[in-house]
Design an enzyme around this catalytic site. Sequence first.
Site, PDB file in Angstrom:
ATOM      1  CE1 TYR A  87      -3.409   2.817   0.545  1.00 53.36           C
ATOM      2  CE2 TYR A  87      -2.056   3.436   2.439  1.00 53.36           C
ATOM      3  CZ  TYR A  87      -3.075   3.719   1.540  1.00 53.36           C
ATOM      4  OH  TYR A  87      -3.745   4.916   1.622  1.00 53.36           O
TER       5      TYR A  87
HETATM    6  N1  NAP Z   1      -8.918   6.895   4.981  1.00 55.30           N
HETATM    7  C1  NAP Z   1      -7.639   7.122   5.152  1.00 55.30           C
HETATM    8  O1  NAP Z   1      -7.157   7.108   6.276  1.00 55.30           O
HETATM    9  C2  NAP Z   1      -6.767   7.441   3.977  1.00 55.30           C
HETATM   10  C3  NAP Z   1      -5.489   7.999   4.246  1.00 55.30           C
HETATM   11  C4  NAP Z   1      -4.667   8.304   3.172  1.00 55.30           C
HETATM   12  C5  NAP Z   1      -5.095   8.095   1.869  1.00 55.30           C
HETATM   13  N2  NAP Z   1      -6.330   7.555   1.661  1.00 55.30           N
HETATM   14  C6  NAP Z   1      -6.719   7.313   0.256  1.00 55.30           C
HETATM   15  O2  NAP Z   1      -7.919   8.019  -0.023  1.00 55.30           O
HETATM   16  C7  NAP Z   1      -8.628   7.341  -1.057  1.00 55.30           C
HETATM   17  C8  NAP Z   1     -10.070   7.143  -0.626  1.00 55.30           C
HETATM   18  O3  NAP Z   1     -10.089   6.304   0.512  1.00 55.30           O
HETATM   19  P1  NAP Z   1     -11.237   6.358   1.620  1.00 55.30           P
HETATM   20  O4  NAP Z   1     -10.592   6.512   2.925  1.00 55.30           O
HETATM   21  O5  NAP Z   1     -12.296   7.317   1.232  1.00 55.30           O
HETATM   22  O6  NAP Z   1     -11.740   4.833   1.543  1.00 55.30           O
HETATM   23  P2  NAP Z   1     -13.171   4.165   1.282  1.00 55.30           P
HETATM   24  O7  NAP Z   1     -14.225   4.852   2.075  1.00 55.30           O
HETATM   25  O8  NAP Z   1     -12.932   2.708   1.471  1.00 55.30           O
HETATM   26  O9  NAP Z   1     -13.448   4.477  -0.263  1.00 55.30           O
HETATM   27  C9  NAP Z   1     -12.783   3.802  -1.302  1.00 55.30           C
HETATM   28  C10 NAP Z   1     -13.534   4.106  -2.599  1.00 55.30           C
HETATM   29  O10 NAP Z   1     -12.852   3.436  -3.674  1.00 55.30           O
HETATM   30  C11 NAP Z   1     -13.795   2.672  -4.405  1.00 55.30           C
HETATM   31  N3  NAP Z   1     -13.157   1.480  -4.949  1.00 55.30           N
HETATM   32  C12 NAP Z   1     -12.442   0.538  -4.279  1.00 55.30           C
HETATM   33  N4  NAP Z   1     -12.074  -0.442  -5.119  1.00 55.30           N
HETATM   34  C13 NAP Z   1     -12.562  -0.115  -6.345  1.00 55.30           C
HETATM   35  C14 NAP Z   1     -12.532  -0.733  -7.618  1.00 55.30           C
HETATM   36  N5  NAP Z   1     -11.931  -1.928  -7.805  1.00 55.30           N
HETATM   37  N6  NAP Z   1     -13.151  -0.128  -8.663  1.00 55.30           N
HETATM   38  C15 NAP Z   1     -13.793   1.053  -8.481  1.00 55.30           C
HETATM   39  N7  NAP Z   1     -13.854   1.695  -7.294  1.00 55.30           N
HETATM   40  C16 NAP Z   1     -13.253   1.112  -6.242  1.00 55.30           C
HETATM   41  C17 NAP Z   1     -14.898   2.316  -3.407  1.00 55.30           C
HETATM   42  O11 NAP Z   1     -16.151   2.142  -4.068  1.00 55.30           O
HETATM   43  P3  NAP Z   1     -16.904   0.741  -4.330  1.00 55.30           P
HETATM   44  O12 NAP Z   1     -16.637  -0.137  -3.131  1.00 55.30           O
HETATM   45  O13 NAP Z   1     -18.342   1.145  -4.508  1.00 55.30           O
HETATM   46  O14 NAP Z   1     -16.290   0.231  -5.577  1.00 55.30           O
HETATM   47  C18 NAP Z   1     -14.973   3.599  -2.566  1.00 55.30           C
HETATM   48  O15 NAP Z   1     -15.813   4.543  -3.182  1.00 55.30           O
HETATM   49  C19 NAP Z   1      -7.879   6.038  -1.317  1.00 55.30           C
HETATM   50  O16 NAP Z   1      -7.064   6.192  -2.458  1.00 55.30           O
HETATM   51  C20 NAP Z   1      -7.023   5.871  -0.058  1.00 55.30           C
HETATM   52  O17 NAP Z   1      -5.848   5.137  -0.299  1.00 55.30           O
HETATM   53  C21 NAP Z   1      -7.174   7.234   2.667  1.00 55.30           C
END
Ligand code: NAP
Length: 263
Positions: free
Chosen positions: A152
């Site tokens: 990751y």
């Molecule tokens: N939360 C944190 O602490 C954090 C910190 C740093 C960076 N980030 C980054 O921020 C971004 C968003 O994360 P989040 O925290 O909002 O997580 P989240 O709530 O789990 O959202 C992830 C999103 O990605 C979509 N997704 C996952 N796999 C997919 C696939 N194969 N095809 C299409 N869509 C897909 C999911 O939609 P579906 O399930 O409907 O497909 C969901 O809308 C990510 O890139 C993550 O690495 C998050």
Amino acid sequence: MPHYALITGASSGIGLALAEALARRGRNLILVARRRAALESIAHELSRRFGVEVLFRVCDLSEPLQLSGLLHELEQGEWPIDLLVNNAGLGSYGAFVAQDWRREQQLIEVNILALARLCHAIGNVMAGQGSGQILNIAARAGFQPGPWMSNYCASKTYVLHFSEGLREELKEYGISVSVLCPGPTHSAFWRSAQMDSGSLDGSQRLLSAEQVALITVRALEKNRALIIPGWRNRLLAIAPRLAPRWLVRRVAARFNRRFIHSG
Ligand SMILES: NC(=O)c1ccc[n+]([C@@H]2O[C@H](COP(=O)([O-])OP(=O)(O)OC[C@H]3O[C@@H](n4cnc5c(N)ncnc54)[C@H](OP(=O)(O)O)[C@@H]3O)[C@@H](O)[C@H]2O)c1
């Protein structure tokens, strides 16, 4: 002709919060994710509340054929895109060799391959238009190696460096590229990565997805290259550059190991 902001991973978390923040500013949207029911109700709700046009496309970004279909449709130019937000992403946690390979591969396919392909395809369309904006979502974790979440963290290092490189390249095509590096943020991410966010919450004050989105849209309006929400995250992004790499690796290994899911 109306333009659209395309947001991947808009069915929850940071992507959903960005969709809402952009709709509030009057932007038309194209939302992409796998869950049709979630996308349908979000699209309906955002267009009702903010009077903008909200389209959605169901697409599993880890499936090359589905991604090709989406790109083919977007390249026709019926819905011109002036902002591409590559937000969809997944994490994984634990010893790399003990993980299910299919999930590790999917992580690379979504976090890296789909993001690069979208930048290439939509970047070409934007270059033809002579303008556009791209926002890629990396992570604060991308500033250093991350034992116990090595795949990751390395995927986010790719996104960080790729986006900074593209920013310089695409300037001359009239395209601005920014990269968002959130620290730990409240969302479904932790659950799906099999991490225990409870211990994280106790050690740091997590920002909400809405706070991250608000900081991000303001920074986009100022065309910031690098967006790191929260002073603590900005400090932790700089710290690994000041310490020897062996120390950074060991501290990160001790820190990350604490989040093994207890449930
Ligand atoms: N939360 C944190 O602490 C954090 C910190 C740093 C960076 N980030 C980054 O921020 C971004 C968003 O994360 P989040 O925290 O909002 O997580 P989240 O709530 O789990 O959202 C992830 C999103 O990605 C979509 N997704 C996952 N796999 C997919 C696939 N194969 N095809 C299409 N869509 C897909 C999911 O939609 P579906 O399930 O409907 O497909 C969901 O809308 C990510 O890139 C993550 O690495 C998050």
